[in-house]
Enzyme design. Structure first.
Site, PDB file in Angstrom:
ATOM      1  N   GLU A 206       0.844  -1.195   0.000  1.00  0.00           N
ATOM      2  CA  GLU A 206       0.000   0.000   0.000  1.00  0.00           C
ATOM      3  C   GLU A 206       0.876   1.240   0.000  1.00  0.00           C
ATOM      4  O   GLU A 206       2.078   1.188   0.275  1.00  0.00           O
ATOM      5  CB  GLU A 206      -0.898   0.038   1.261  1.00  0.00           C
ATOM      6  CG  GLU A 206      -1.794  -1.170   1.412  1.00  0.00           C
ATOM      7  CD  GLU A 206      -2.888  -0.999   2.465  1.00  0.00           C
ATOM      8  OE1 GLU A 206      -3.312   0.154   2.704  1.00  0.00           O
ATOM      9  OE2 GLU A 206      -3.294  -2.019   3.046  1.00  0.00           O
ATOM     10  N   ASP A 238       0.788  -3.346   5.136  1.00  0.00           N
ATOM     11  CA  ASP A 238      -0.262  -3.636   6.119  1.00  0.00           C
ATOM     12  C   ASP A 238      -0.281  -5.151   6.369  1.00  0.00           C
ATOM     13  O   ASP A 238      -1.070  -5.883   5.776  1.00  0.00           O
ATOM     14  CB  ASP A 238      -1.596  -3.142   5.544  1.00  0.00           C
ATOM     15  CG  ASP A 238      -2.706  -3.190   6.575  1.00  0.00           C
ATOM     16  OD1 ASP A 238      -2.420  -3.034   7.766  1.00  0.00           O
ATOM     17  OD2 ASP A 238      -3.866  -3.382   6.158  1.00  0.00           O
ATOM     18  N   THR A 262       1.712  -2.686  11.363  1.00  0.00           N
ATOM     19  CA  THR A 262       1.705  -2.042  10.047  1.00  0.00           C
ATOM     20  C   THR A 262       3.046  -1.341   9.924  1.00  0.00           C
ATOM     21  O   THR A 262       3.426  -0.590  10.818  1.00  0.00           O
ATOM     22  CB  THR A 262       0.560  -1.005   9.953  1.00  0.00           C
ATOM     23  OG1 THR A 262      -0.677  -1.657  10.217  1.00  0.00           O
ATOM     24  CG2 THR A 262       0.511  -0.355   8.577  1.00  0.00           C
TER      25      THR A 262
HETATM   26 CA    CA Z   1      -4.904  -2.997   4.116  1.00  0.00          CA
END
Ligand code: CA
Length: 428
Positions: A206, A238, A262
């Site tokens: 991400e 993540d 994360t």
């Molecule tokens: Ca995610």
């Protein structure tokens, strides 16, 4: 925009992540010294606290914002101040620019430190972390696996940037290893859940948007205003436990399957650095409601890749190559949607884009998709076979734009999965 040349020679290399055009912000420490704010230039980091102390970056009100172990002081000053600081730094670092730094060997020695000699820390204090689900290919892939191709996208998906409130407390900087989580697990053939370590550990590729300017409670913002509020972007992994998630996620969404960690990259790449790499979102399948309309291109052309390296493997294998331009919703749209009901947004809020996957299998940004729910094991260049993560597998995310003879790099976001911690005696 062409390469802006710097008197810091390494910043002019076509291979560096950090040319003068970039100037990403981070927090670094030398030895036992307190960490301070810095900016990366070539293979060096420029100590902004030193520049601030000698008056080269001073704000009118005299507040110190760089002699701090987080960027939040700078982030909350807003877009006009960000532009002034950037212009200031470009003048000080450009070939033929202001020689207050380049012409002062003592100051140069104090302010410029080789990147290899510093420790990088969390770049900002994360106020709250919200994770979205705005990559269409990822949503189609996951939906197909769970509900079949006919019902892959839920009916709201093409109208709402879907998200959930994650945990800021477990956001860590690149280089931090994460223990395999334990929790309730239940496979389809079990009558009742059991307790154990996750066997389906995954990553999610991400990009994180970092909110600089806060909003008031009850006050919506337009997508243009939301875009202005964003300070910059970071790489974001993540980490996800698919088996914990599968048992817990109905009806309120992910919880423990996402809460344990994360990772973000150490460098916040500013919107100003990315400006000439903006690109339009893909064509809308359904018209969006007016509050989500976007007057200017909200995505960016950012190459992304993921590598995987088992412990002892001599090389890392590239397992995904994709681009941030695959997203369906931009960070500005996500931020607008977040605030539209009245939720106040704060300096330091972190918005995860959602897993970024492209249409080809080589572009899948999670292992869940790559091994198709465990059904299609894949082989690394070094011979190991994987579905999900094994202990000590190292996962590294990289991101960069391709300029004319230079790139705007994010550096890397790396981490390993460690074995689960010792289970306590639950009877005590
Ligand atoms: Ca995610």
């Amino acid at each position: 925009m062409p390469l802006m040349r710097s008197w810091v020679e390494s910043a002019n290399s076509p291979d560096t992540n950090f040319p003068l055009n970039n100037l990403p912000y981070g927090v670094f420490g030398r030895g036992a010294d307190e960490p301070v704010c810095g900016v990366a230039i070539g293979d060096m980091v420029l100590d902004l606290a030193v520049l601030e102390t000698v008056g080269l970056l001073a704000f009118e009100d005299g507040d110190e914002i760089f002699n701090l172990p987080f960027l939040n002081g700078l982030m909350e000053t807003g877009p006009q101040a960000w532009a002034v600081v950037r212009e200031n730094l470009i003048e000080l670092l450009a070939e033929g620019g202001n020689d207050a730094l380049s012409g002062n060997p003592a100051l140069r020695g104090a302010a410029l430190v080789p990147l290899q000699d510093v420790t990088l820390y969390m770049p900002f204090l994360v106020a709250e972390y919200t994770d979205f689900y705005a990559g269409k290919q990822h949503a189609i892939n996951v939906g197909t696996m769970f509900r079949g191709a006919e019902n892959a996208l839920p009916p709201n998906w093409l109208h709402i940037p879907i998200g959930y409130n994650g945990r800021a407390s477990s956001v860590v900087v690149s280089g931090t290893d994460i223990h395999r989580p334990q929790g309730q697990l239940k496979s389809a053939d079990e009558a009742a859940p059991h307790f154990g370590a996750s066997a389906r550990m995954d990553i999610e590729l991400e990009l994180g948007a970092v909110v600089g300017v806060p909003t008031e409670m009850g006050k919506p913002v337009t997508t243009s205003e939301a875009d202005e509020m964003i300070f910059g972007y970071v790489l974001l992994n993540d980490w996800s436990s698919r088996d914990i998630q599968a048992w817990e996620y109905q009806p309120l969404g992910p919880f423990q399957g996402k809460a344990f960690g994360t990772s973000i990259g150490p460098w916040v790449v500013t919107k100003a650095a990315l400006e000439s790499f903006r690109c339009v979102a893909p064509e809308r399948d359904e018209p969006l409601l007016p509050y989500l309309s976007e007057p200017k291109p909200g995505l960016y052309d950012i190459n992304l890749e993921v590598t995987m390296q088992p412990e002892g493997a001599p090389l890392a294998t590239t397992i995904c190559k994709t681009n941030y331009n695959r997203m369906y919703y931009s960070a500005a749209q996500q931020l607008t949607h977040h605030a539209v009901g009245g939720c106040p947004m704060n300096t330091g809020d972190l918005l995860g884009s959602g897993t970024i996957s492209g249409p080809d299998k080589s572009e899948y940004g999670s292992l869940l998709e790559k091994c198709w729910g465990g059904k299609e094991p894949f082989t690394l260049d070094t011979g190991e076979v994987r579905t999900f993560l094994e202990d000590y597998d190292r996962m590294t995310l990289r991101g960069w734009t391709s300029g004319d003879g230079y790139k705007i790099g994010f550096g890397e976001c790396t981490g390993r999965i460690l074995p689960a911690v010792q289970e306590p005696d639950w009877t005590k």
